[in-house]
Design a protein around this motif. Structure first.
Motif, PDB file in Angstrom:
ATOM      1  N   VAL A  88      -0.326  10.594   3.149  1.00 55.51           N
ATOM      2  CA  VAL A  88       1.043  10.687   3.826  1.00 55.51           C
ATOM      3  C   VAL A  88       2.189  10.510   2.928  1.00 55.51           C
ATOM      4  O   VAL A  88       2.309   9.543   2.364  1.00 55.51           O
ATOM      5  CB  VAL A  88       1.221   9.784   4.954  1.00 55.51           C
ATOM      6  CG1 VAL A  88       2.497  10.153   5.815  1.00 55.51           C
ATOM      7  CG2 VAL A  88      -0.118  10.073   5.961  1.00 55.51           C
ATOM      8  N   THR A 117       0.462   6.201   1.676  1.00 55.98           N
ATOM      9  CA  THR A 117      -0.641   5.812   2.606  1.00 55.98           C
ATOM     10  C   THR A 117      -1.584   6.645   3.138  1.00 55.98           C
ATOM     11  O   THR A 117      -1.259   7.865   3.072  1.00 55.98           O
ATOM     12  CB  THR A 117       0.424   5.578   3.957  1.00 55.98           C
ATOM     13  OG1 THR A 117       1.269   4.705   3.754  1.00 55.98           O
ATOM     14  CG2 THR A 117      -0.353   5.207   5.257  1.00 55.98           C
ATOM     15  N   ASP A 135      -6.163  11.995   4.503  1.00 55.48           N
ATOM     16  CA  ASP A 135      -4.823  12.646   4.188  1.00 55.48           C
ATOM     17  C   ASP A 135      -3.967  11.756   3.418  1.00 55.48           C
ATOM     18  O   ASP A 135      -3.799  10.299   4.057  1.00 55.48           O
ATOM     19  CB  ASP A 135      -4.324  13.012   5.626  1.00 55.48           C
ATOM     20  CG  ASP A 135      -5.152  14.086   6.202  1.00 55.48           C
ATOM     21  OD1 ASP A 135      -5.612  14.952   5.438  1.00 55.48           O
ATOM     22  OD2 ASP A 135      -5.013  14.257   7.379  1.00 55.48           O
ATOM     23  N   ALA A 189     -10.323   9.394   8.730  1.00 57.40           N
ATOM     24  CA  ALA A 189     -10.964   9.677  10.001  1.00 57.40           C
ATOM     25  C   ALA A 189     -12.403   9.750   9.813  1.00 57.40           C
ATOM     26  O   ALA A 189     -12.879  10.553   8.809  1.00 57.40           O
ATOM     27  CB  ALA A 189     -10.573  11.166  10.736  1.00 57.40           C
ATOM     28  N   LYS A 233       1.622  15.736   4.969  1.00 53.08           N
ATOM     29  CA  LYS A 233       0.143  15.079   4.696  1.00 53.08           C
ATOM     30  C   LYS A 233      -0.419  16.271   3.641  1.00 53.08           C
ATOM     31  O   LYS A 233      -0.439  17.427   3.782  1.00 53.08           O
ATOM     32  CB  LYS A 233      -0.832  15.047   5.740  1.00 53.08           C
ATOM     33  CG  LYS A 233      -0.072  13.959   6.929  1.00 53.08           C
ATOM     34  CD  LYS A 233      -0.749  13.860   8.023  1.00 53.08           C
ATOM     35  CE  LYS A 233      -0.317  13.071   8.932  1.00 53.08           C
ATOM     36  NZ  LYS A 233      -1.279  12.811  10.101  1.00 53.08           N
ATOM     37  N   ARG A 260      -7.450  -2.556   5.987  1.00 56.24           N
ATOM     38  CA  ARG A 260      -7.541  -1.228   6.438  1.00 56.24           C
ATOM     39  C   ARG A 260      -7.027  -1.368   8.038  1.00 56.24           C
ATOM     40  O   ARG A 260      -7.554  -2.147   8.866  1.00 56.24           O
ATOM     41  CB  ARG A 260      -8.877  -0.617   6.488  1.00 56.24           C
ATOM     42  CG  ARG A 260      -9.393  -0.401   5.093  1.00 56.24           C
ATOM     43  CD  ARG A 260      -8.848   0.458   4.334  1.00 56.24           C
ATOM     44  NE  ARG A 260      -9.231   0.858   2.935  1.00 56.24           N
ATOM     45  CZ  ARG A 260      -8.911   0.273   2.078  1.00 56.24           C
ATOM     46  NH1 ARG A 260      -7.869  -0.830   1.818  1.00 56.24           N
ATOM     47  NH2 ARG A 260      -9.807   0.414   0.755  1.00 56.24           N
ATOM     48  N   GLU A 269      -4.419   8.136   5.368  1.00 60.79           N
ATOM     49  CA  GLU A 269      -4.893   8.154   6.917  1.00 60.79           C
ATOM     50  C   GLU A 269      -6.486   8.628   6.951  1.00 60.79           C
ATOM     51  O   GLU A 269      -6.487   9.780   6.458  1.00 60.79           O
ATOM     52  CB  GLU A 269      -4.305   8.831   7.983  1.00 60.79           C
ATOM     53  CG  GLU A 269      -2.809   8.510   8.183  1.00 60.79           C
ATOM     54  CD  GLU A 269      -1.994   9.351   9.045  1.00 60.79           C
ATOM     55  OE1 GLU A 269      -2.270  10.477   9.184  1.00 60.79           O
ATOM     56  OE2 GLU A 269      -0.823   8.653   9.424  1.00 60.79           O
ATOM     57  N   ALA A 313      -5.788   3.190   8.574  1.00 58.56           N
ATOM     58  CA  ALA A 313      -4.800   3.713   7.637  1.00 58.56           C
ATOM     59  C   ALA A 313      -4.804   2.761   6.469  1.00 58.56           C
ATOM     60  O   ALA A 313      -5.345   1.577   6.863  1.00 58.56           O
ATOM     61  CB  ALA A 313      -3.386   3.570   8.153  1.00 58.56           C
ATOM     62  N   ASN A 314      -4.859   3.243   5.306  1.00 59.04           N
ATOM     63  CA  ASN A 314      -4.801   2.344   4.118  1.00 59.04           C
ATOM     64  C   ASN A 314      -3.457   2.347   3.893  1.00 59.04           C
ATOM     65  O   ASN A 314      -2.796   3.106   3.115  1.00 59.04           O
ATOM     66  CB  ASN A 314      -5.610   2.716   3.019  1.00 59.04           C
ATOM     67  CG  ASN A 314      -5.761   1.954   1.705  1.00 59.04           C
ATOM     68  OD1 ASN A 314      -4.981   0.967   1.659  1.00 59.04           O
ATOM     69  ND2 ASN A 314      -6.510   2.304   0.838  1.00 59.04           N
ATOM     70  N   LYS A 323     -10.706   5.625  13.072  1.00 61.19           N
ATOM     71  CA  LYS A 323      -9.939   6.186  12.102  1.00 61.19           C
ATOM     72  C   LYS A 323      -9.139   4.779  11.705  1.00 61.19           C
ATOM     73  O   LYS A 323      -8.899   3.798  12.410  1.00 61.19           O
ATOM     74  CB  LYS A 323      -8.736   6.964  12.841  1.00 61.19           C
ATOM     75  CG  LYS A 323      -9.269   8.429  13.472  1.00 61.19           C
ATOM     76  CD  LYS A 323      -8.256   9.136  14.109  1.00 61.19           C
ATOM     77  CE  LYS A 323      -8.788  10.445  14.639  1.00 61.19           C
ATOM     78  NZ  LYS A 323      -7.709  11.138  15.150  1.00 61.19           N
ATOM     79  N   THR A 355      -6.629   2.310  13.609  1.00 57.59           N
ATOM     80  CA  THR A 355      -5.926   3.134  14.756  1.00 57.59           C
ATOM     81  C   THR A 355      -6.532   3.416  15.991  1.00 57.59           C
ATOM     82  O   THR A 355      -6.102   3.761  16.640  1.00 57.59           O
ATOM     83  CB  THR A 355      -5.123   4.314  14.053  1.00 57.59           C
ATOM     84  OG1 THR A 355      -5.960   5.020  13.403  1.00 57.59           O
ATOM     85  CG2 THR A 355      -4.133   3.616  12.867  1.00 57.59           C
TER      86      THR A 355
END
Length: 173
Positions: free
Chosen positions: A48, A164, A46, A168, A54, A142, A166, A155-156, A153, A145
């Motif tokens: 963000v 950003t 996603d 998974a 998202k 990366r 996210e 985040a970049n 999971k 989370t």
């Protein structure tokens, strides 16, 4: 005879429960590096936006794999499930529209990685990518989370578009 059968069921159940608890304990004993290594199947990515909303980048049913090796290499492929087939049935004879849909609906890259367990950061260095603009920018981060035996999971925080991401994954079985 019924008493023997009940005892047998209880004994087998106890053994199964004990084996499950030992397996869970073994997973709990793994380091983050050991948990990370292996194959992961793509669940979602996603983007963000600034307002917190998202956008699913690869549709509602994306396809892909992420592999981390024990010696510090990785490979990633992400794509939409509805990537078009080329009408010509030849990779070098697609239409501009077909090529556009393929490029916008997929990405692949590979390289090396290291895990900073204290900061919960995967540092990657790309060696190749289907989006050449990602190359040559040095190490990328990366932010982890979630990392369990079955779920990854991260985040970049600094994509080429400035958004950003996210992302998974679930453990490949």
């Amino acid at each position: 005879m019924k008493r023997l059968s009940a005892l047998g069921v209880i004994t087998i159940s106890t053994l199964i429960l004990g084996a499950a608890l030992i397996a869970d304990d073994a997973e709990a004993q793994k380091s983050p590096q050991e948990l990370l290594v292996g194959a992961w199947t793509f669940v979602s990515a996603d983007s963000v936006r600034n307002d917190g909303s998202k956008v699913a980048l690869f549709g509602s049913n994306p396809k892909g794999i992420l592999i981390f090796t024990g010696d510090g290499h990785f490979a990633l492929v992400q794509m939409r499930a509805d990537i078009p087939r080329l009408a010509s049935n030849s990779r070098d004879q697609g239409t501009p529209e077909e090529y556009k849909a393929i490029v916008q609906g997929s990405i692949a890259y590979f390289g090396t990685y290291s895990l900073n367990e204290a900061e919960k950061v995967i540092n990657i260095r790309l060696e190749g990518s289907t989006f050449a603009n990602l190359m040559g920018g040095g190490e990328q981060k990366r932010i982890l989370t979630t990392l369990t035996a079955d779920e990854l999971k991260f985040a970049n925080p600094s994509t080429a578009s400035g958004a950003t991401l996210e992302v998974a994954w679930k453990r490949a079985r």
